[in-house]
Design an enzyme around this catalytic site. Structure first.
Site, PDB file in Angstrom:
ATOM      1  N   SER A 154     -30.988  16.592 -16.525  1.00  0.00           N
ATOM      2  CA  SER A 154     -31.452  17.661 -15.635  1.00  0.00           C
ATOM      3  C   SER A 154     -30.530  17.704 -14.425  1.00  0.00           C
ATOM      4  O   SER A 154     -29.861  16.701 -14.113  1.00  0.00           O
ATOM      5  CB  SER A 154     -32.876  17.351 -15.163  1.00  0.00           C
ATOM      6  OG  SER A 154     -33.234  18.174 -14.062  1.00  0.00           O
ATOM      7  N   TYR A 167     -40.190  12.173 -12.368  1.00  0.00           N
ATOM      8  CA  TYR A 167     -39.271  12.958 -13.197  1.00  0.00           C
ATOM      9  C   TYR A 167     -37.813  12.714 -12.770  1.00  0.00           C
ATOM     10  O   TYR A 167     -36.942  12.427 -13.605  1.00  0.00           O
ATOM     11  CB  TYR A 167     -39.621  14.444 -13.079  1.00  0.00           C
ATOM     12  CG  TYR A 167     -38.793  15.363 -13.947  1.00  0.00           C
ATOM     13  CD1 TYR A 167     -39.136  15.590 -15.275  1.00  0.00           C
ATOM     14  CD2 TYR A 167     -37.671  16.019 -13.443  1.00  0.00           C
ATOM     15  CE1 TYR A 167     -38.385  16.442 -16.085  1.00  0.00           C
ATOM     16  CE2 TYR A 167     -36.909  16.866 -14.229  1.00  0.00           C
ATOM     17  CZ  TYR A 167     -37.274  17.081 -15.546  1.00  0.00           C
ATOM     18  OH  TYR A 167     -36.521  17.924 -16.342  1.00  0.00           O
TER      19      TYR A 167
HETATM   20  C1  BGC Z   1     -37.143  20.960 -14.550  1.00  0.00           C
HETATM   21  C2  BGC Z   1     -37.603  22.357 -14.237  1.00  0.00           C
HETATM   22  C3  BGC Z   1     -36.883  22.900 -13.020  1.00  0.00           C
HETATM   23  C4  BGC Z   1     -35.372  22.688 -13.124  1.00  0.00           C
HETATM   24  C5  BGC Z   1     -34.655  23.081 -11.851  1.00  0.00           C
HETATM   25  C6  BGC Z   1     -35.646  20.950 -14.675  1.00  0.00           C
HETATM   26  O1  BGC Z   1     -35.171  19.684 -15.036  1.00  0.00           O
HETATM   27  O2  BGC Z   1     -37.762  20.496 -15.751  1.00  0.00           O
HETATM   28  O3  BGC Z   1     -38.994  22.364 -14.013  1.00  0.00           O
HETATM   29  O4  BGC Z   1     -37.140  24.283 -12.895  1.00  0.00           O
HETATM   30  O5  BGC Z   1     -35.088  21.344 -13.436  1.00  0.00           O
HETATM   31  O6  BGC Z   1     -35.252  22.563 -10.704  1.00  0.00           O
END
Ligand code: BGC
Length: 269
Positions: A154, A167
């Site tokens: 991410s 996360y």
């Molecule tokens: C998340 C999303 C978020 C994006 C940008 C991703 O890794 O799961 O919820 O919109 O990152 O912030």
């Protein structure tokens, strides 16, 4: 040279929705045989629908239910894939979720669930994939590499994320999992990379795009001024799984419309 993943077997975790579905469709379109993994009974119909569409477009593969955080279920997914299709050439470690909370209110369950799926799941699947790559060795009729792993990380492996500490910590973990694996298995010609998506329009971030106001706020963070689509990630996955990217390993590649270059600074500080 045309990008082709013909006859290569790809496991895509969490492929019954969102980014995973996009990747499964893109890999299948490029000729890969796809294993559409999903986590539970609830996602069975969606996974079947994804495979159905893939088959209608000339692709092939199977659906396999497996909770990626459960070691025995992961072993079963790999052994079934190998007995049915002969081997595994590509792993896309995509399954992931969010359990957001203000840090002082975050429960141990919120923490553990995210770590189990987003990080332990990537470890378990990568371990089984690498064992199979090493057992098989290089098959130059399919690829010059011995195997390819694509971790779905991410933008939050580098952008801190208040309110989503579990996360962000899991994605920070994915970054060094990926880099350490690339280092450990480079000499065996196993390539390991990460895709770091920004805001892609999927159920995981529905709150960020479902209303006009939310979408306007979101677009302030994206220099390219549009939300991403699963296909944007799928296209990169095809490239990273193919020999076109044979000299790329240990890399985090951002598919984020420029989000990581911090658009908030584009109009001055
Ligand atoms: C998340 C999303 C978020 C994006 C940008 C991703 O890794 O799961 O919820 O919109 O990152 O912030």
């Amino acid at each position: 040279m045309e990008i082709s993943l013909k006859n290569q077997v790809a496991i895509i975790t969490g492929a019954s929705s969102g980014i995973g579905t996009g990747i499964a469709k893109s890999l299948a379109k490029a000729g890969a045989i796809v294993v559409v993994n999903h986590s539970s009974e609830h996602s069975k119909d969606e996974a079947e629908a994804v495979l159905h569409e893939i088959k209608q477009n000339g692709g092939s593969g199977m659906v396999f239910q497996c909770d990626v955080s459960d070691e025995n279920q992961v072993l079963a997914m790999f052994s079934e894939t190998i007995s049915k299709f002969g081997t595994v050439d590509i792993l896309v470690n995509n399954a992931g979720l969010q359990k957001d909370a203000k840090f002082t209110e975050m429960t141990v369950k919120d923490w553990d669930t995210v770590m189990d799926i987003n990080l332990k799941g990537q470890f378990l699947c990568a371990r089984e994939a690498i064992k199979e790559f090493l057992r098989r060795g290089i098959d130059t009729s399919k690829s010059v590499a011995c195997g390819k792993i694509i971790h779905i990380s991410s933008v939050h492996e580098v952008i801190p994320w208040a309110g989503h500490v579990n996360y962000a910590a899991s994605k920070g973990g994915v970054k060094l999992l990926m880099q350490s694996l690339a280092q450990e298995y480079g000499a065996q010609k196993i390539r390991v990379n990460s895709i770091c998506p920004g805001a892609i329009q999927t159920p995981i971030n529905e709150e960020a795009w479902e209303t006009k106001e939310a979408m306007e706020d979101l677009l302030k963070l994206i220099p390219y001024d549009r939300i991403g689509q699963p296909e944007d990630v799928g296209n990169l996955a095809v490239f990273l799984a193919s020999d076109f990217s044979d000299y790329i390993t240990g890399a985090s590649i951002f598919v984020d419309g420029g989000m990581t270059v911090l658009e908030s600074f584009s109009r001055g500080g």
